[in-house]
Design a protein around this motif. Structure first.
Motif, PDB file in Angstrom:
ATOM      1  N   PHE A   1      -4.151  -1.845 -10.569  1.00  0.00           N
ATOM      2  CA  PHE A   1      -3.162  -1.853  -9.490  1.00  0.00           C
ATOM      3  C   PHE A   1      -3.770  -1.338  -8.183  1.00  0.00           C
ATOM      4  O   PHE A   1      -4.896  -0.846  -8.164  1.00  0.00           O
ATOM      5  CB  PHE A   1      -1.931  -1.055  -9.912  1.00  0.00           C
ATOM      6  CG  PHE A   1      -1.282  -1.631 -11.146  1.00  0.00           C
ATOM      7  CD1 PHE A   1      -0.680  -2.874 -11.089  1.00  0.00           C
ATOM      8  CD2 PHE A   1      -1.310  -0.955 -12.369  1.00  0.00           C
ATOM      9  CE1 PHE A   1      -0.101  -3.441 -12.227  1.00  0.00           C
ATOM     10  CE2 PHE A   1      -0.737  -1.508 -13.510  1.00  0.00           C
ATOM     11  CZ  PHE A   1      -0.137  -2.751 -13.434  1.00  0.00           C
ATOM     12  N   GLY A   2      -2.983  -1.473  -7.094  1.00  0.00           N
ATOM     13  CA  GLY A   2      -3.497  -1.055  -5.788  1.00  0.00           C
ATOM     14  C   GLY A   2      -4.529  -2.029  -5.256  1.00  0.00           C
ATOM     15  O   GLY A   2      -5.290  -1.713  -4.355  1.00  0.00           O
ATOM     16  N   GLN A   3      -4.558  -3.234  -5.854  1.00  0.00           N
ATOM     17  CA  GLN A   3      -5.539  -4.248  -5.491  1.00  0.00           C
ATOM     18  C   GLN A   3      -4.852  -5.439  -4.833  1.00  0.00           C
ATOM     19  O   GLN A   3      -3.685  -5.718  -5.103  1.00  0.00           O
ATOM     20  CB  GLN A   3      -6.229  -4.791  -6.759  1.00  0.00           C
ATOM     21  CG  GLN A   3      -6.868  -3.771  -7.617  1.00  0.00           C
ATOM     22  CD  GLN A   3      -8.279  -3.489  -7.179  1.00  0.00           C
ATOM     23  OE1 GLN A   3      -9.077  -4.392  -6.972  1.00  0.00           O
ATOM     24  NE2 GLN A   3      -8.580  -2.225  -6.998  1.00  0.00           N
ATOM     25  N   MET A   4      -5.599  -6.154  -4.018  1.00  0.00           N
ATOM     26  CA  MET A   4      -5.143  -7.454  -3.536  1.00  0.00           C
ATOM     27  C   MET A   4      -6.142  -8.473  -4.056  1.00  0.00           C
ATOM     28  O   MET A   4      -7.361  -8.242  -3.972  1.00  0.00           O
ATOM     29  CB  MET A   4      -5.118  -7.468  -2.000  1.00  0.00           C
ATOM     30  CG  MET A   4      -4.580  -8.766  -1.420  1.00  0.00           C
ATOM     31  SD  MET A   4      -4.693  -8.803   0.397  1.00  0.00           S
ATOM     32  CE  MET A   4      -6.399  -9.326   0.623  1.00  0.00           C
TER      33      MET A   4
ATOM     34  N   VAL B   1      -5.850  -4.069   4.455  1.00  0.00           N
ATOM     35  CA  VAL B   1      -5.020  -3.980   5.667  1.00  0.00           C
ATOM     36  C   VAL B   1      -5.692  -3.150   6.769  1.00  0.00           C
ATOM     37  O   VAL B   1      -5.082  -2.863   7.792  1.00  0.00           O
ATOM     38  CB  VAL B   1      -3.615  -3.393   5.354  1.00  0.00           C
ATOM     39  CG1 VAL B   1      -2.880  -4.271   4.363  1.00  0.00           C
ATOM     40  CG2 VAL B   1      -3.703  -1.958   4.850  1.00  0.00           C
ATOM     41  N   SER B   2      -6.955  -2.782   6.526  1.00  0.00           N
ATOM     42  CA  SER B   2      -7.593  -1.856   7.470  1.00  0.00           C
ATOM     43  C   SER B   2      -7.890  -2.486   8.829  1.00  0.00           C
ATOM     44  O   SER B   2      -7.924  -1.803   9.841  1.00  0.00           O
ATOM     45  CB  SER B   2      -8.877  -1.277   6.864  1.00  0.00           C
ATOM     46  OG  SER B   2      -9.766  -2.335   6.597  1.00  0.00           O
ATOM     47  N   ARG B   3      -8.124  -3.785   8.859  1.00  0.00           N
ATOM     48  CA  ARG B   3      -8.394  -4.443  10.148  1.00  0.00           C
ATOM     49  C   ARG B   3      -8.050  -5.923  10.028  1.00  0.00           C
ATOM     50  O   ARG B   3      -8.114  -6.497   8.938  1.00  0.00           O
ATOM     51  CB  ARG B   3      -9.857  -4.268  10.550  1.00  0.00           C
ATOM     52  CG  ARG B   3     -10.819  -4.798   9.544  1.00  0.00           C
ATOM     53  CD  ARG B   3     -12.277  -4.676   9.972  1.00  0.00           C
ATOM     54  NE  ARG B   3     -13.107  -5.478   9.096  1.00  0.00           N
ATOM     55  CZ  ARG B   3     -13.473  -5.125   7.877  1.00  0.00           C
ATOM     56  NH1 ARG B   3     -13.056  -3.980   7.390  1.00  0.00           N
ATOM     57  NH2 ARG B   3     -14.221  -5.909   7.137  1.00  0.00           N
TER      58      ARG B   3
ATOM     59  N   LYS C   1       0.935   4.025  -3.000  1.00  0.00           N
ATOM     60  CA  LYS C   1       0.657   5.458  -2.790  1.00  0.00           C
ATOM     61  C   LYS C   1       1.774   6.313  -3.358  1.00  0.00           C
ATOM     62  O   LYS C   1       1.580   7.491  -3.661  1.00  0.00           O
ATOM     63  CB  LYS C   1       0.484   5.739  -1.293  1.00  0.00           C
ATOM     64  CG  LYS C   1      -0.871   5.287  -0.761  1.00  0.00           C
ATOM     65  CD  LYS C   1      -1.036   5.630   0.690  1.00  0.00           C
ATOM     66  CE  LYS C   1      -2.455   5.357   1.161  1.00  0.00           C
ATOM     67  NZ  LYS C   1      -2.565   5.369   2.622  1.00  0.00           N
ATOM     68  N   LYS C   2       2.970   5.722  -3.486  1.00  0.00           N
ATOM     69  CA  LYS C   2       4.092   6.471  -4.060  1.00  0.00           C
ATOM     70  C   LYS C   2       4.180   6.290  -5.572  1.00  0.00           C
ATOM     71  O   LYS C   2       5.162   6.705  -6.191  1.00  0.00           O
ATOM     72  CB  LYS C   2       5.402   6.019  -3.418  1.00  0.00           C
ATOM     73  CG  LYS C   2       5.546   6.501  -1.984  1.00  0.00           C
ATOM     74  CD  LYS C   2       6.919   6.200  -1.432  1.00  0.00           C
ATOM     75  CE  LYS C   2       7.178   7.119  -0.238  1.00  0.00           C
ATOM     76  NZ  LYS C   2       8.561   7.533  -0.162  1.00  0.00           N
ATOM     77  N   GLY C   3       3.196   5.577  -6.148  1.00  0.00           N
ATOM     78  CA  GLY C   3       3.129   5.487  -7.605  1.00  0.00           C
ATOM     79  C   GLY C   3       3.533   4.152  -8.199  1.00  0.00           C
ATOM     80  O   GLY C   3       3.547   4.004  -9.425  1.00  0.00           O
ATOM     81  N   LEU C   4       3.874   3.155  -7.386  1.00  0.00           N
ATOM     82  CA  LEU C   4       4.269   1.860  -7.955  1.00  0.00           C
ATOM     83  C   LEU C   4       3.037   1.086  -8.422  1.00  0.00           C
ATOM     84  O   LEU C   4       2.013   1.046  -7.731  1.00  0.00           O
ATOM     85  CB  LEU C   4       5.034   1.040  -6.891  1.00  0.00           C
ATOM     86  CG  LEU C   4       5.632  -0.275  -7.390  1.00  0.00           C
ATOM     87  CD1 LEU C   4       6.764  -0.034  -8.391  1.00  0.00           C
ATOM     88  CD2 LEU C   4       6.159  -1.129  -6.226  1.00  0.00           C
ATOM     89  N   ASN C   5       3.159   0.444  -9.582  1.00  0.00           N
ATOM     90  CA  ASN C   5       2.099  -0.437 -10.086  1.00  0.00           C
ATOM     91  C   ASN C   5       2.204  -1.768  -9.354  1.00  0.00           C
ATOM     92  O   ASN C   5       3.037  -2.600  -9.696  1.00  0.00           O
ATOM     93  CB  ASN C   5       2.273  -0.672 -11.590  1.00  0.00           C
ATOM     94  CG  ASN C   5       2.021   0.574 -12.396  1.00  0.00           C
ATOM     95  OD1 ASN C   5       1.295   1.465 -11.956  1.00  0.00           O
ATOM     96  ND2 ASN C   5       2.627   0.642 -13.576  1.00  0.00           N
ATOM     97  N   ILE C   6       1.393  -1.969  -8.344  1.00  0.00           N
ATOM     98  CA  ILE C   6       1.573  -3.158  -7.510  1.00  0.00           C
ATOM     99  C   ILE C   6       0.249  -3.872  -7.256  1.00  0.00           C
ATOM    100  O   ILE C   6      -0.808  -3.240  -7.139  1.00  0.00           O
ATOM    101  CB  ILE C   6       2.289  -2.781  -6.181  1.00  0.00           C
ATOM    102  CG1 ILE C   6       2.761  -4.032  -5.431  1.00  0.00           C
ATOM    103  CG2 ILE C   6       1.454  -1.891  -5.291  1.00  0.00           C
ATOM    104  CD1 ILE C   6       3.844  -3.760  -4.394  1.00  0.00           C
ATOM    105  N   VAL C   7       0.344  -5.208  -7.194  1.00  0.00           N
ATOM    106  CA  VAL C   7      -0.802  -6.066  -6.878  1.00  0.00           C
ATOM    107  C   VAL C   7      -0.391  -6.953  -5.701  1.00  0.00           C
ATOM    108  O   VAL C   7       0.723  -7.477  -5.678  1.00  0.00           O
ATOM    109  CB  VAL C   7      -1.181  -6.953  -8.104  1.00  0.00           C
ATOM    110  CG1 VAL C   7      -2.244  -7.982  -7.728  1.00  0.00           C
ATOM    111  CG2 VAL C   7      -1.664  -6.086  -9.264  1.00  0.00           C
TER     112      VAL C   7
ATOM    113  N   LEU D   1       0.831  -1.205   0.000  1.00  0.00           N
ATOM    114  CA  LEU D   1       0.000   0.000   0.000  1.00  0.00           C
ATOM    115  C   LEU D   1       0.870   1.260   0.000  1.00  0.00           C
ATOM    116  O   LEU D   1       0.623   2.205  -0.769  1.00  0.00           O
ATOM    117  CB  LEU D   1      -0.936  -0.016   1.221  1.00  0.00           C
ATOM    118  CG  LEU D   1      -1.833   1.199   1.397  1.00  0.00           C
ATOM    119  CD1 LEU D   1      -2.774   1.368   0.206  1.00  0.00           C
ATOM    120  CD2 LEU D   1      -2.653   1.091   2.693  1.00  0.00           C
ATOM    121  N   GLY D   2       1.895   1.266   0.854  1.00  0.00           N
ATOM    122  CA  GLY D   2       2.798   2.419   0.927  1.00  0.00           C
ATOM    123  C   GLY D   2       3.454   2.699  -0.418  1.00  0.00           C
ATOM    124  O   GLY D   2       3.559   3.855  -0.858  1.00  0.00           O
ATOM    125  N   LEU D   3       3.862   1.625  -1.105  1.00  0.00           N
ATOM    126  CA  LEU D   3       4.532   1.798  -2.404  1.00  0.00           C
ATOM    127  C   LEU D   3       3.533   2.202  -3.484  1.00  0.00           C
ATOM    128  O   LEU D   3       3.855   2.997  -4.375  1.00  0.00           O
ATOM    129  CB  LEU D   3       5.257   0.497  -2.790  1.00  0.00           C
ATOM    130  CG  LEU D   3       6.424   0.114  -1.870  1.00  0.00           C
ATOM    131  CD1 LEU D   3       6.923  -1.290  -2.177  1.00  0.00           C
ATOM    132  CD2 LEU D   3       7.579   1.128  -2.003  1.00  0.00           C
TER     133      LEU D   3
END
Ligand code: F6P
Length: 366
Positions: free
Chosen positions: A321-324, A341-343, A131-137, A127-129
């Motif tokens: 992206f930004g998905q799990m 990751v909220s709870r 938010k910094k613009g990384l294309n991540i799953v 999530l942190g990455l």
């Protein structure tokens, strides 16, 4: 045509099924003409270290991987790009944020997208990455099953099976010797492994973090299992369980970059407390420890891992992206990393699983 590059990594504690996810990603990518897959060694460390440790992953390199435990990429539950451990001149350790440097490196390495297979800590990093613009799953992994937004994480059912097999074995020796057996299982702050295996294995008592226990109730249950001297009792206790009014049992490891309390010791503590409370039967403790994370995944976890791997690669192809990836029976869907990751996902003391356990006469200590 220039190939696009997706980087796969495994983070946090290892878990049966990690290799099956990697295989799913690589096999699905191989059906596309424009994607290649690389693996990063030991979570993000392979990018952060010099020289970098990155391996090409093709269909040949993932052949037969669905049955192999552990992770071919290695893993770590220490440090990471946001908290990289650095030794100070006086010998003490501090952490530095190397996330910007890592993102620059990934760009330089031609990485277009990342798939991070890991538990709650790893998905917080995702999530942190993001938010910094990384294309991540993200792909949810953990034997603890404590990630919300997915019905199950892969590895959990394998751990439950290992614990259930252990209960089956303990029952025969407990009955032969008229003993009380206390079996300590993993799960951190969640009692999923303990409660599932206690139900499957027919345990008499199950103690979980979500329900602080009253030692007197356990003592009474033990006595009902004995006719004078003869009888036996099997207790499953989650490593995060605690007595009413008490706290968790664990130690600081002192390992550099390790940010958790190492849970463990609840079985011995319970045995001592039962003796103090007046239980006169022989008591023995079995701590399954990392056996619960080792070895080959059972079929359920291989299937779930394959589904997660294939779908995660499809999210990359589709640019989602930004998905799990998550299992919402009967579908494999995407949930936002933020929500994921909220709870934590904990047992509901008023839910159906606790209801079933009580219906079977399992003492939960409350
Ligand atoms: O999160 C998975 C888990 O196996 C927990 O159940 C356990 O408390 C922890 O990891 C153990 O971590 P380590 O491998 O660092 O001892």
């Amino acid at each position: 045509m220039a190939l696009k590059r997706v980087m796969v990594l495994t983070g946090g504690g290892d878990c049966p099924g990690l290799n099956a996810v990697i295989r799913g990603i690589v096999k699905r990518a191989a059906q596309e003409k424009d994607w290649e897959v690389v693996g990063c060694i030991e979570s993000f460390n392979g990018v952060l270290r010099e020289p970098t440790e990155i391996v090409m992953l093709d269909e040949k390199s993932v052949e037969g991987l669905q049955i192999q435990g552990g992770t071919i990429l290695g893993t770590t539950n220490k440090g990471g790009p946001f908290a990289w451990p650095v030794k100070e001149a006086d010998g003490t350790w501090t952490t530095v944020d190397r996330s910007d440097e890592m993102l620059r490196k990934l760009q330089y390495m031609g990485v277009d997208a990342v798939i991070n297979i890991g538990g709650d800590g790893s998905q917080r990093i995702s999530l942190g990455l993001y938010k910094k613009g990384l294309n991540i799953v993200g792909v949810p992994k953990t034997i603890d099953n404590d990630l919300s937004m997915t019905d199950y994480t892969f590895g959990f059912q394998t751990a439950v099976q290992i614990c259930t097999d252990a209960i089956d074995k303990l029952v025969t020796t407990a009955a032969s010797h008229n003993r009380v057996f206390i079996m300590e299982v993993m799960g951190r702050d969640a009692g999923w492994i303990a409660l599932h295996s206690a139900i499957a294995g027919g345990a008499d008592v199950c103690l979980i973090p979500e329900i602080p226990y009253d030692i007197e109730r356990i003592k009474q249950k033990i006595e009902t299992r004995y006719n004078k001297r003869r009888g036996f009792c099997v207790i499953v206790i989650a490593e995060g369980a605690m007595p009413q009014g008490g706290g968790i049992t664990g130690t600081e490891t002192g390992e550099v970059g390790y940010q958790h309390i190492k849970l463990g010791g609840v079985a011995d503590k319970l045995a001592a407390d039962l003796k103090t409370a007046g239980v006169e039967h022989d008591i023995r403790c079995t701590i399954l420890g990392h056996l619960q994370r080792g070895g080959t995944p059972i079929a359920f976890d291989r299937v779930l891992a394959a589904e997660f791997g294939v779908r995660a690669m499809e999210f990359v192809i589709e640019g989602q992206f930004g998905q799990m990836v998550a299992y919402h029976h009967p579908d494999i869907i995407g949930v936002s990393l933020e929500e994921a990751v909220s709870r934590p996902h904990l047992i509901d003391p008023n839910g159906h699983l606790v209801h079933t356990a009580k219906g079977l006469g399992i003492e939960l200590g409350n």
